[in-house]
Design an enzyme around this catalytic site. Structure first.
Site, PDB file in Angstrom:
ATOM      1  N   ALA A  19      47.583  42.927  31.737  1.00 17.10           N
ATOM      2  CA  ALA A  19      46.683  41.816  32.013  1.00 17.10           C
ATOM      3  C   ALA A  19      46.844  41.518  33.487  1.00 17.10           C
ATOM      4  CB  ALA A  19      47.036  40.598  31.171  1.00 17.10           C
ATOM      5  N   CYS A  20      46.105  42.206  34.296  1.00 12.93           N
ATOM      6  CA  CYS A  20      46.436  42.339  35.703  1.00 12.93           C
ATOM      7  C   CYS A  20      45.366  41.756  36.602  1.00 12.93           C
ATOM      8  CB  CYS A  20      46.636  43.818  36.041  1.00 12.93           C
ATOM      9  SG  CYS A  20      47.553  44.735  34.806  1.00 12.93           S
ATOM     10  N   GLY A  21      45.597  41.854  37.903  1.00 10.14           N
ATOM     11  CA  GLY A  21      44.616  41.485  38.903  1.00 10.14           C
ATOM     12  C   GLY A  21      44.195  42.711  39.681  1.00 10.14           C
TER      13      GLY A  21
END
Length: 890
Positions: A19-21
């Protein structure tokens, strides 16, 4: 070079969730500058909250940046001569931390480079500053070198650009597969390349976002110039972070999860036998497996995308093959675009799950959302021709004056956002897809080669008839049917076209602890969407879901044409008995004579027990090999034909055996797989068969039962055909519901995805027949499964023929307590105690109730009941050191 511990206890490194940027900055006209690099790592630092840290705040899950090859910087920092830009490839190598092992690895890398006919120009020591890193990151930190390679020694400039990258790809895959250097703990360090390309260069690691430019001072050098920067801040859940698992990968950075990754990896493995392309030189066996074992879902996606791109597809074309938009139920989509997606759906299954994927090859850069749009992506365009995309707004709010922003937008579900620096423009989604759809006559190919089920010849039609009651009862007992199955499961499906509504949870023993013979399906639990991965609403989001599936062999993904889609298209994976009969007769006439099928018997001599079951499975896969060699295109695994000596092999076991055997032998794409099962009767059964590789399921006995119930007047429907239609409809709706729990939209991607966990199956059995499935507690094997089948078989075929006249189905007792049925923790005795205690407000009776439940749990009713305290192994804790209840409960 993962440096991830092997599976142990309840930990398994296979669980990868992100669940990243993600963000990128690009100059629309491809003008390289250090400003773009600066803006890239500024955006990265502003995504710091998207990344994760360990117990040490200075140990991050991962951060990285992908740039165009910085030719000016590299020429100024190496002590050897470089060919012109585009004629050399460079990549950041992660080498063993031990200096001697690193030198050994360098020599082995150069040997492989030479074997591939390329030249090692030299190595560059990459400056690093680990002073800001936490001890956990430093403990597993590799040695960093940059490798420079070029074309053959006779003419190092003879290979450039994409051609050189294809050769470098073969080098890199061989390095990763062939070099094994264990450390003192026996963990393979090997060699990992973040990239090896003539077009792009990556810096990444097990870092927090602010640490990236501090750790790699190269990034801050003013000579480091690029026209684009792709950055990523990683949040890994349920897994250990590692240096190689940081993003970006060679072509992508990803925010989300690929829910179907296990199936996608299996299909890629099976596809390797068919892959042939002139774009990649030599025998491709040396680069297999395509998807490296132990990688994350994103790593596997990137490896598959890399193969498609280097094998001949433009990068954005390959991305749309892997993440198609929702086209199946899209009424306003053009027929040309539908044909594009439908054709490629026959070549490659979707990689399904919530995903925002940014991609680049160094010239084009873009992003795509999954068909549900479950990850955010927004973009800005400025007056000085900068394009900024990120997983949220504001990543460069202070670096870009508001008055320079001329356009804002968001990426929509299934839509693509693409910037082509060579053309100097943003290409609209509609233009991208219309151009691709017009490149080949996809609609014509489909019309010529794909057969709809309604087009099958009528010669296989069989009239519906009421089954013989005596034979039907025997078959129902062979497969463990109960009155409860008929009343609670089958009747509502055949009456209402939907499953009966029930509550979650059960107070019966799990299958492995039950004293009754349970079906193999009961040993599996469905997985649910979790962490950052939302489930779908299959009712309100029906536009993005699909039951459409295909049967038949697939072609070489790099040779698209009519032969690639010579398959049978089905609107649902559940086949009626009449439909299966038509399928069997399909090759006898009509326009599709080559759609040949063969029925393989899945029965075994029941008296021979586990040994007989194993021998029958071995015989089954041998017959599969023979059928494939003889050009059979559809395999029908059937459990019909049981008698007093032969019992049916559990359909799920036979399906898993055939499917995984074909994957291991890389023949899975040569045949379609249909399961003719008397055992399957509820949605969970259908989902398991499809999840372990069945392209279609024919629940023949359940359908016979539906016809019989209608004939007896049990079902309030007009005729047997309506009852059968309702049952099939209910099964399809149930499959969509189960897929949606896991955030999966299409049966095409659910097929073979194995989104289940086994509870109570032994490791040997799982590894051979359900390869890759998690089974934490171990359990039974073939011998016990054969014994459970034998118990049901003995009831159906009693030794005393006089017993036949008085037999009937067992009551069941799985869903409702029955005296002779399955054991329930909450039974009349325990329920009476609970009611008595609450009505009389007597704590002593409540303790009797809890004592009964606890004692019954210890009677092998729950896994928890198997635990007990060890006596005498630890000194008791003094009571004065124990926190009193008064401080815990107010």
């Amino acid at each position: 070079m993962q440096r991830i511990p092997p599976a142990q206890g309840l930990y398994d490194p296979a669980f990868e969730h992100d669940a990243c940027g993600v963000s990128f900055v690009v100059d629309l006209h491809g003008r390289p500058s250090h400003r773009i690099v600066e803006m890239g790592f500024t955006a990265l630092c502003n995504l710091d909250h998207r990344g994760a840290k360990g117990a040490e705040v200075n140990t991050g899950d991962g951060a990285g940046i992908l740039l165009q090859l910085p030719d000016k910087f590299l020429r100024a920092t190496v002590d050897f001569e470089l060919p012109p830009l585009g004629a050399y490839a460079v990549g950041l190598a992660f080498l063993p931390s031990d200096p001697a092992a690193a030198e050994e690895a360098l020599a082995e890398v150069e040997t492989i480079v030479a074997k591939e006919g390329l030249v090692t120009l030299g190595w560059r020591d990459v400056p690093t500053d680990p002073s800001s890193l936490g001890s956990m990151a430093i403990a597993v930190m590799p040695t960093f070198r940059q490798l420079f390679i070029a074309g053959p020694a006779a003419d190092v400039e003879s290979l450039t650009g994409l051609d050189l990258d294809r050769r470098a790809y073969c080098v890199r895959k061989r390095i990763e597969h062939e070099i094994a250097i264990p450390d003192q703990d026996g963990i393979d360090q090997g060699v990992y390349f973040a990239s090896l390309s003539s077009r792009t260069l990556i810096y990444k690691g097990m870092l927090t976002t602010p640490q990236l430019p501090d750790f790699f001072p190269d990034i801050l050098d003013p000579r480091m110039e690029s026209a684009l920067a792709l950055v990523h801040s990683r949040f890994s859940t349920n897994t250990f972070p590692s240096w190689p698992l940081a993003h970006p990968y060679r072509f992508i950075a990803h925010n989300g999860e690929i829910n179907t990754v296990m199936g996608n990896r299996n299909w890629m493995r099976a596809r390797e036998e068919l892959i042939a392309t002139d774009a990649l030189p030599g025998d491709l066996e040396r680069v297999y497996p395509i998807c490296t074992p132990g990688g994350s879902d994103t790593a596997s996606f990137d490896e598959a995308l890399e193969l498609l791109h280097l094998g001949g597809y433009p990068l954005h074309h390959a991305v749309l093959m892997m993440i198609p938009e929702a086209w199946e139920n899209h009424e306003s989509m053009s027929e040309a675009k539908k044909a594009f997606y439908r054709f490629h759906g026959a070549l490659m299954e979707p990689w399904d799950g919530p995903a925002s994927i940014a991609f680049t090859d160094g010239s084009v850069i873009g992003a795509v959302l999954d068909r549900n749009g479950l990850r955010p992506s927004r973009y800005w365009v400025t007056s000085d021709d900068l394009v900024i995309m990120a997983s949220e707004s504001g990543v460069l709010a202070h670096a870009v004056p508001p008055e320079t922003v001329v356009r804002k937008g968001r990426l929509e579900p299934g839509k693509m956002f693409l910037v082509d620096t060579a053309q100097g423009r943003m290409i609209p989604d509609e233009e991208i897809k219309a151009t691709l759809a017009a490149e080949q006559p996809y609609g014509e190919w489909l019309e010529r080669a794909t057969l709809a089920f309604d087009d099958l010849p009528q010669s296989g039609m069989v009239p519906m008839s009421t089954p013989d009651e005596g034979t039907l009862l025997t078959r129902q007992q062979e497969f463990g049917y109960t009155l409860e199955d008929l009343g609670i499961l089958i009747e509502p499906m055949a009456t209402n076209g939907a499953e009966a509504i029930g509550s979650m949870g059960t107070d019966t023993p799990i299958a492995v602890l039950s004293t009754r013979g349970r079906l193999l399906y009961d040993y599996f639990s469905q997985l649910f969407a979790q962490v950052t991965n939302p489930p779908l609403d299959a009712i309100r989001e029906e536009l993005v879901t699909s039951l459409r599936t295909r049967l038949g062999p697939a072609g070489n993904v790099f040779a698209p044409g009519p032969d690639s889609v010579r398959q049978l298209e089905l609107p649902s994976p559940i086949l009626t008995n009449a439909q299966l009969a038509r399928l069997r007769a399909a090759h006898d006439g009509g326009d599709f004579p080559e759609l040949s099928s063969r029925t393989l018997s899945a029965v075994f001599p029941v008296a021979e027990g586990g040994a007989g079951l194993r021998a029958a499975l071995d015989r089954l896969v041998a017959e599969v090999d023979q059928a494939v060699d003889e050009g059979v295109q559809i395999l029908i695994v059937s459990d019909r034909g049981a008698d007093r000596q032969l019992a049916p092999i559990p359909s799920l076991l036979a399906t898993g055996a055939v499917h995984h055997h074909l994957i291991r032998t890389r023949q899975r794409f040569k045949v379609g797989l249909v399961v003719e099962s008397g055992e399957a009767r509820e949605v969970h059964h259908f989902c398991l068969l499809i999840g372990y590789g069945a392209g279609a399921v024919n629940p023949w006995l359940a359908l016979d039962t539906v016809v019989d119930l209608q004939a007896q007047g049990v079902l309030p429907v007009a005729d047997a055909a309506t009852a059968e239609k309702n049952y099939v409809k209910a099964g399809g709706k149930g499959i969509l519901k189960v897929m949606s729990k896991m955030g999966i939209s299409t049966v095409a991607s659910y097929t073979g995805a194995q989104v289940f966990e086994a509870v109570g199956l032994g490791r040997e059995l799982v590894d051979e027949y359900f390869t890759g499935t998690t089974s934490r507690v171990g359990g039974i094997g073939l011998e016990e499964l054969a014994r459970e089948v034998a118990t049901r078989h003995a009831i159906a075929h009693p030794a005393n023929p006089l017993h036949l006249a008085h037999r009937t189905l067992a009551s069941g007792g799985e869903y409702q307590w029955r005296r002779e049925g399955e054991y329930h923790l909450f039974n009349p005795e325990t329920v009476f105690k609970l009611q008595h205690a609450t009505r009389a407000k007597r704590y002593d009776i409540f303790k009797e109730y809890t004592h009964l439940v606890d004692e019954q749990s210890r009677r092998l009713a729950t896994l928890r009941g198997l635990f007990s305290f060890r006596d005498g192994e630890q000194a008791p804790i003094p009571l004065e050191e124990v926190e009193p209840v008064s401080t815990i409960v107010n």
